[in-house]
Design a protein around this motif. Structure first.
Motif, PDB file in Angstrom:
ATOM      1  N   UNK A  47     -33.634 -12.731 -23.876  1.00  0.00           N
ATOM      2  CA  UNK A  47     -32.450 -11.922 -23.773  1.00  0.00           C
ATOM      3  C   UNK A  47     -32.338 -10.729 -24.255  1.00  0.00           C
ATOM      4  N   UNK A  48     -32.486  -9.694 -23.313  1.00  0.00           N
ATOM      5  CA  UNK A  48     -32.424  -8.287 -23.883  1.00  0.00           C
ATOM      6  C   UNK A  48     -31.122  -7.824 -24.382  1.00  0.00           C
TER       7      UNK A  48
ATOM      8  N   UNK B  97     -25.148  -7.027 -21.622  1.00  0.00           N
ATOM      9  CA  UNK B  97     -26.044  -8.147 -22.039  1.00  0.00           C
ATOM     10  C   UNK B  97     -25.758  -9.487 -21.098  1.00  0.00           C
ATOM     11  N   UNK B  98     -24.404  -9.636 -21.005  1.00  0.00           N
ATOM     12  CA  UNK B  98     -23.930 -10.776 -20.221  1.00  0.00           C
ATOM     13  C   UNK B  98     -24.227 -10.470 -18.836  1.00  0.00           C
ATOM     14  N   UNK B  99     -24.160  -9.200 -18.372  1.00  0.00           N
ATOM     15  CA  UNK B  99     -24.339  -8.816 -17.019  1.00  0.00           C
ATOM     16  C   UNK B  99     -25.866  -9.219 -16.605  1.00  0.00           C
ATOM     17  N   UNK B 100     -26.666  -8.727 -17.562  1.00  0.00           N
ATOM     18  CA  UNK B 100     -28.163  -9.128 -17.114  1.00  0.00           C
ATOM     19  C   UNK B 100     -28.436 -10.527 -17.086  1.00  0.00           C
ATOM     20  N   UNK B 139     -21.013  -3.541 -15.525  1.00  0.00           N
ATOM     21  CA  UNK B 139     -22.115  -4.048 -16.165  1.00  0.00           C
ATOM     22  C   UNK B 139     -22.561  -5.113 -15.204  1.00  0.00           C
ATOM     23  N   UNK B 140     -22.136  -5.605 -13.957  1.00  0.00           N
ATOM     24  CA  UNK B 140     -22.367  -6.319 -13.118  1.00  0.00           C
ATOM     25  C   UNK B 140     -21.917  -7.803 -13.211  1.00  0.00           C
ATOM     26  N   UNK B 141     -20.796  -7.839 -13.902  1.00  0.00           N
ATOM     27  CA  UNK B 141     -19.971  -9.120 -13.841  1.00  0.00           C
ATOM     28  C   UNK B 141     -19.196  -9.119 -12.709  1.00  0.00           C
ATOM     29  N   UNK B 166     -20.588 -15.239 -13.917  1.00  0.00           N
ATOM     30  CA  UNK B 166     -19.805 -14.771 -15.185  1.00  0.00           C
ATOM     31  C   UNK B 166     -18.672 -13.977 -14.907  1.00  0.00           C
ATOM     32  N   UNK B 167     -17.367 -14.339 -15.583  1.00  0.00           N
ATOM     33  CA  UNK B 167     -16.164 -14.071 -15.195  1.00  0.00           C
ATOM     34  C   UNK B 167     -15.707 -13.127 -16.532  1.00  0.00           C
TER      35      UNK B 167
END
Lengths: 173, 201
Positions: A47-48, B97-100, B139-141, B166-167
């Protein structure tokens, strides 16, 4: 040309045998090989993070969800974690951090020295036990000992990988 | 730009947080909940204590990341983070980070009252136009939404249980203060009872 050091793959072996399933990291030259090994391991989730303090939340969430995790960071990142480490202490969450040191042996950048010179003391003040590896031959044993202490004792442990061990940063090729 | 709709200042905020949170937790089943420090914790506790609630009393900015670590560890379970705009602003990088990672089982519900109610109702950045929905989208969410009605809250509750993450739901609530209802502050107790629910000692 110097041979590829074995200690990054030895650390990966310890993490694997310790059933570490999540590895939070901020990209770092000293940890580059280990990061790649964790990314390529199907049993680990790499996890980056945008900042090291996110990793303390990640570790806490992983543990309440039943998974062991570890964090890879540079000494500068330790300073970013200070308040979040209260989670670890208050909830007694097992924490294993592997820290590549900057600001010491053969450092060329004085901006790395302020944080590097207080990394160990900062961790200790926050309740994190520290081991320090000076030589490649002792890395595996120290990381194994740290993992045992963290995961069997619900304690916070960091292994500091000295700058001499990691080697001089190559700025020009 | 319609600031009241997109930025969600106080004029747009008519929802009451103490009605929103029980609606989100309605028939919660096995839902795992992490609540950020301050009012979000009191709201979650006021809706009914539950061993699958993990209340934070500190480590401001960590709620979304705890949700991520938990969601990755328990991919078959649904995870809901309930937090405030101030807490989310402090951990805004965690949205990237969640978006990744793209965890389908993670929802972050921000109760955005545009103020820091715990410290005396000072205005937060969202008062001045910061949109956490826009940040999350950037962020891509994929499930980044603004919520202004109870119908939308009910729809979000169903989405959470479908694992449509993810929401990040930015729920615009009025900045009124509710009676404080305080959950346990014993972190070890909260950790152990949570892990026990998932079959861990």
């Amino acid at each position: 040309m110097t041979p590829t050091p074995r200690w990054p793959s030895q650390i990966h072996d310890v993490l694997k045998s310790s059933d570490v399933r999540q590895v939070g990291y901020v990209p770092d030259a000293g940890h580059a090989r280990l990061i790649t090994l964790c990314q390529e391991d199907p049993h680990m989730r790499a996890v980056v993070l945008t900042t090291e303090e996110e990793g303390i939340g990640l570790v806490t969430g992983a543990w309440i969800g039943g998974q062991r995790s570890t964090l890879l960071m540079q000494s500068s990142g330790v300073g970013n974690c200070v308040n979040q480490l209260s989670l670890i202490r208050v909830c007694r969450i097992p924490l294993l951090i592997l820290v590549t040191m900057r600001g010491e042996f053969a450092e060329f950048n004085p901006w790395q020295v302020p944080m590097g010179s207080i990394t160990q003391q900062s961790l200790n003040l926050c309740g994190v036990t520290t081991y320090r590896a000076e030589h490649a031959e002792e890395v595996q044993e120290l990381v194994q000992a740290a993992a045992d202490l963290a995961f069997n004792g619900d304690l916070a442990v960091a292994v500091l990988l000295s700058q001499r061990l990691i080697g001089r940063k190559q700025w020009t090729k | 730009m319609d600031h009241a709709r997109s930025g969600g200042g106080p004029a747009a905020a008519r929802l009451k947080r103490r009605e929103v949170v029980p609606a989100l937790l309605h028939n919660r089943g096995d839902l795992l909940v992490v609540s950020g420090l301050g009012s979000a914790c009191y709201d979650a506790f006021a809706a009914g204590d539950h061993p699958r609630n993990f209340y934070l009393w500190g480590a401001m900015g960590s709620a979304a990341m705890i949700g991520l670590g938990l969601a990755l560890a328990q991919p078959e379970q649904q995870v809901l983070v309930i937090t405030g705009d101030g807490e989310m602003l402090m951990g805004m990088g965690s949205l990237a980070t969640i978006g990744v990672q793209q965890p389908a089982n993670l929802t972050v519900a921000v109760l955005d009252n545009a103020h820091y109610s715990e410290t005396g109702m000072q205005q937060s950045h969202t008062s001045a136009g910061t949109s956490l929905r826009a940040v999350a989208a950037g962020c891509g969410i994929g499930g980044a939404i603004d919520i202004h009605t109870m119908q939308e809250v009910a729809a979000l509750r169903d989405q959470i249980h479908r694992g449509a993450g993810p929401i990040l739901a930015c729920i615009h609530v009025s900045p009124e203060e509710d009676p404080r209802v305080l959950p346990s502050r014993d972190g070890v107790y909260l950790k152990l009872r949570f892990r026990e629910q998932l079959g861990f000692k």
